[in-house]
Design an enzyme around this catalytic site. Sequence first.
Site, PDB file in Angstrom:
ATOM      1  N   GLY A  89      -2.038   3.827  -2.842  1.00 11.59           N
ATOM      2  CA  GLY A  89      -1.633   5.344  -2.312  1.00 11.59           C
ATOM      3  C   GLY A  89      -0.908   6.035  -3.039  1.00 11.59           C
ATOM      4  O   GLY A  89      -1.043   7.308  -2.964  1.00 11.59           O
ATOM      5  N   ILE A  90       0.004   5.685  -3.863  1.00  7.51           N
ATOM      6  CA  ILE A  90       1.046   6.625  -4.548  1.00  7.51           C
ATOM      7  C   ILE A  90       0.266   7.486  -5.476  1.00  7.51           C
ATOM      8  O   ILE A  90       0.806   8.735  -5.464  1.00  7.51           O
ATOM      9  CB  ILE A  90       2.147   5.754  -5.188  1.00  7.51           C
ATOM     10  CG1 ILE A  90       3.275   6.434  -5.519  1.00  7.51           C
ATOM     11  CG2 ILE A  90       1.589   4.969  -6.578  1.00  7.51           C
ATOM     12  CD1 ILE A  90       4.465   5.929  -5.906  1.00  7.51           C
ATOM     13  N   ALA A 137       6.108  16.207   3.032  1.00  4.27           N
ATOM     14  CA  ALA A 137       6.106  14.924   4.107  1.00  4.27           C
ATOM     15  C   ALA A 137       6.967  13.610   3.546  1.00  4.27           C
ATOM     16  O   ALA A 137       7.669  12.778   3.991  1.00  4.27           O
ATOM     17  CB  ALA A 137       4.728  14.684   4.397  1.00  4.27           C
ATOM     18  N   ASP A 176     -18.341  -2.391  -0.485  1.00  4.07           N
ATOM     19  CA  ASP A 176     -17.799  -3.685  -0.529  1.00  4.07           C
ATOM     20  C   ASP A 176     -17.043  -4.129   0.483  1.00  4.07           C
ATOM     21  O   ASP A 176     -16.300  -3.381   1.169  1.00  4.07           O
ATOM     22  CB  ASP A 176     -16.715  -3.584  -1.726  1.00  4.07           C
ATOM     23  CG  ASP A 176     -15.889  -4.761  -1.881  1.00  4.07           C
ATOM     24  OD1 ASP A 176     -16.470  -5.862  -2.361  1.00  4.07           O
ATOM     25  OD2 ASP A 176     -14.681  -4.829  -1.552  1.00  4.07           O
ATOM     26  N   PHE A 224      -5.881   4.202  -6.666  1.00  4.88           N
ATOM     27  CA  PHE A 224      -4.778   4.838  -6.300  1.00  4.88           C
ATOM     28  C   PHE A 224      -3.397   3.865  -6.240  1.00  4.88           C
ATOM     29  O   PHE A 224      -2.359   4.281  -5.687  1.00  4.88           O
ATOM     30  CB  PHE A 224      -4.838   5.249  -4.737  1.00  4.88           C
ATOM     31  CG  PHE A 224      -5.992   6.495  -4.787  1.00  4.88           C
ATOM     32  CD1 PHE A 224      -6.100   7.399  -5.921  1.00  4.88           C
ATOM     33  CD2 PHE A 224      -7.003   6.409  -3.593  1.00  4.88           C
ATOM     34  CE1 PHE A 224      -7.235   8.241  -5.783  1.00  4.88           C
ATOM     35  CE2 PHE A 224      -8.038   7.181  -3.703  1.00  4.88           C
ATOM     36  CZ  PHE A 224      -8.086   8.370  -4.856  1.00  4.88           C
ATOM     37  N   ASN A 225      -3.492   2.739  -6.412  1.00  7.05           N
ATOM     38  CA  ASN A 225      -2.423   1.721  -6.582  1.00  7.05           C
ATOM     39  C   ASN A 225      -1.725   1.711  -5.166  1.00  7.05           C
ATOM     40  O   ASN A 225      -0.435   1.916  -5.071  1.00  7.05           O
ATOM     41  CB  ASN A 225      -1.476   2.062  -7.532  1.00  7.05           C
ATOM     42  CG  ASN A 225      -1.838   1.386  -9.156  1.00  7.05           C
ATOM     43  OD1 ASN A 225      -2.054   2.128 -10.065  1.00  7.05           O
ATOM     44  ND2 ASN A 225      -2.228  -0.044  -9.013  1.00  7.05           N
ATOM     45  N   LYS A 232     -17.557 -11.466  -0.218  1.00  7.06           N
ATOM     46  CA  LYS A 232     -16.562 -12.422  -0.846  1.00  7.06           C
ATOM     47  C   LYS A 232     -16.506 -13.783  -0.051  1.00  7.06           C
ATOM     48  O   LYS A 232     -16.863 -14.144   0.912  1.00  7.06           O
ATOM     49  CB  LYS A 232     -15.253 -11.815  -1.164  1.00  7.06           C
ATOM     50  CG  LYS A 232     -15.213 -10.612  -1.483  1.00  7.06           C
ATOM     51  CD  LYS A 232     -13.669 -10.029  -1.752  1.00  7.06           C
ATOM     52  CE  LYS A 232     -13.771  -8.752  -2.511  1.00  7.06           C
ATOM     53  NZ  LYS A 232     -14.326  -7.578  -1.368  1.00  7.06           N
ATOM     54  N   ALA A 242      -2.752   8.764  -4.822  1.00  7.78           N
ATOM     55  CA  ALA A 242      -3.079   9.725  -4.013  1.00  7.78           C
ATOM     56  C   ALA A 242      -2.371  10.748  -3.184  1.00  7.78           C
ATOM     57  O   ALA A 242      -2.686  11.853  -3.214  1.00  7.78           O
ATOM     58  CB  ALA A 242      -3.962   9.143  -2.705  1.00  7.78           C
ATOM     59  N   TYR A 300     -11.350  -9.095   5.561  1.00  8.34           N
ATOM     60  CA  TYR A 300     -11.075  -7.478   6.113  1.00  8.34           C
ATOM     61  C   TYR A 300     -11.356  -7.471   7.524  1.00  8.34           C
ATOM     62  O   TYR A 300     -12.430  -7.318   8.058  1.00  8.34           O
ATOM     63  CB  TYR A 300     -11.851  -6.569   5.400  1.00  8.34           C
ATOM     64  CG  TYR A 300     -11.702  -6.571   3.940  1.00  8.34           C
ATOM     65  CD1 TYR A 300     -10.434  -7.020   3.307  1.00  8.34           C
ATOM     66  CD2 TYR A 300     -12.672  -6.051   3.069  1.00  8.34           C
ATOM     67  CE1 TYR A 300     -10.366  -7.235   1.895  1.00  8.34           C
ATOM     68  CE2 TYR A 300     -12.560  -6.110   1.452  1.00  8.34           C
ATOM     69  CZ  TYR A 300     -11.292  -6.535   1.067  1.00  8.34           C
ATOM     70  OH  TYR A 300     -11.330  -6.472  -0.560  1.00  8.34           O
TER      71      TYR A 300
END
Length: 332
Positions: free
Chosen positions: A225-226, A235, A39, A222-223, A71, A228, A44
């Site tokens: 990143g949180i 860290a 995609d 993963f919304n 798109k 993931a 992007y």
Amino acid sequence: MSLLGFGSAPIGNLYQPLTDVQASEAVESALTAGIRYFDTAPHYGFGLSETRLGAALARTSASEPVIISTKVGRLLVPSTSRASVRHGFADAPPLEPQFDYSYDGVMRSFAASLQRLQCEHIDILLAHDLGPLTHGADHPARFREFMDGGYRAMSELKAAGQVTAIGLGTNEWQICEAALKHGDFDGFLLAGRYTLLEQGACESFLPLCARRGASVILGGPFNSGILATGVKSAAIASGKVPLHYNYEPAPQAIIDRVAQLETLCEEFAVPLAAVALQFPAAHPQICSVLAGLASATQVQQSMAWINTPIPDELWQRLRECELLHPAAPTPA
């Protein structure tokens, strides 16, 4: 379409610059791993993602057909900005995305995408970022512009065989429901709205898609990143890794919910990211789950997560703790 899809925003220099070689290695690694769905979008990297994806695919020969979605809804116009990061993309071409959902705008955007992707046909064409979340008070006018113009253009492209399927790519399932009241769409790319943290889409939207025969691609599992990273690593505790949810700093309620999810996953020695990636794929209306991938290492990690065995008992515990919607199916 492969269960795990390749989200191409990162190879458009999302948040950080990549070289052409790094982008190509990520795409080639995905093909080697069996990923057959890619995609992308003009937005992007302001054409950079499409250009790099098209070049990488042109240099390779997959054993199975590759499916590409891109798109429409933005045109790229010259920019005089010298900022190194614009709209989240680093060191991108000197162009500026300009919303345009008109008939002519969609046709021009599609033609430009074909050139950048080095192809004559697009498998899935999506109207990008319709909805109040993006357009605020301008949303009603933008939606009318699309239904009166852009939707007609997409329908003509499909009828002419230049596009196989049409739909919307958005962060809001509500606008997808509204679109189904006004037109016929083959499917939707829904980003971040059916995850371990948000499952309201299974109440009305996903059942409506089932009735209308519309498939759903799930982006943003993963919304931002949180899901993931989790919230417990050293860290993160040191502040070196920020906690993002929906592209913004995560609120405390979300952090607390992720901590609860992470604790349950630890009990079964299963990575939270694996659970986050496999959960949306269990819904029969979802045909692929997109992960944003920037490197061969990330491709390999995501393939490991999508194939991680997850005990039925973990899904049961998540449901007992009311972390899953009663109507949300889980993997068998």
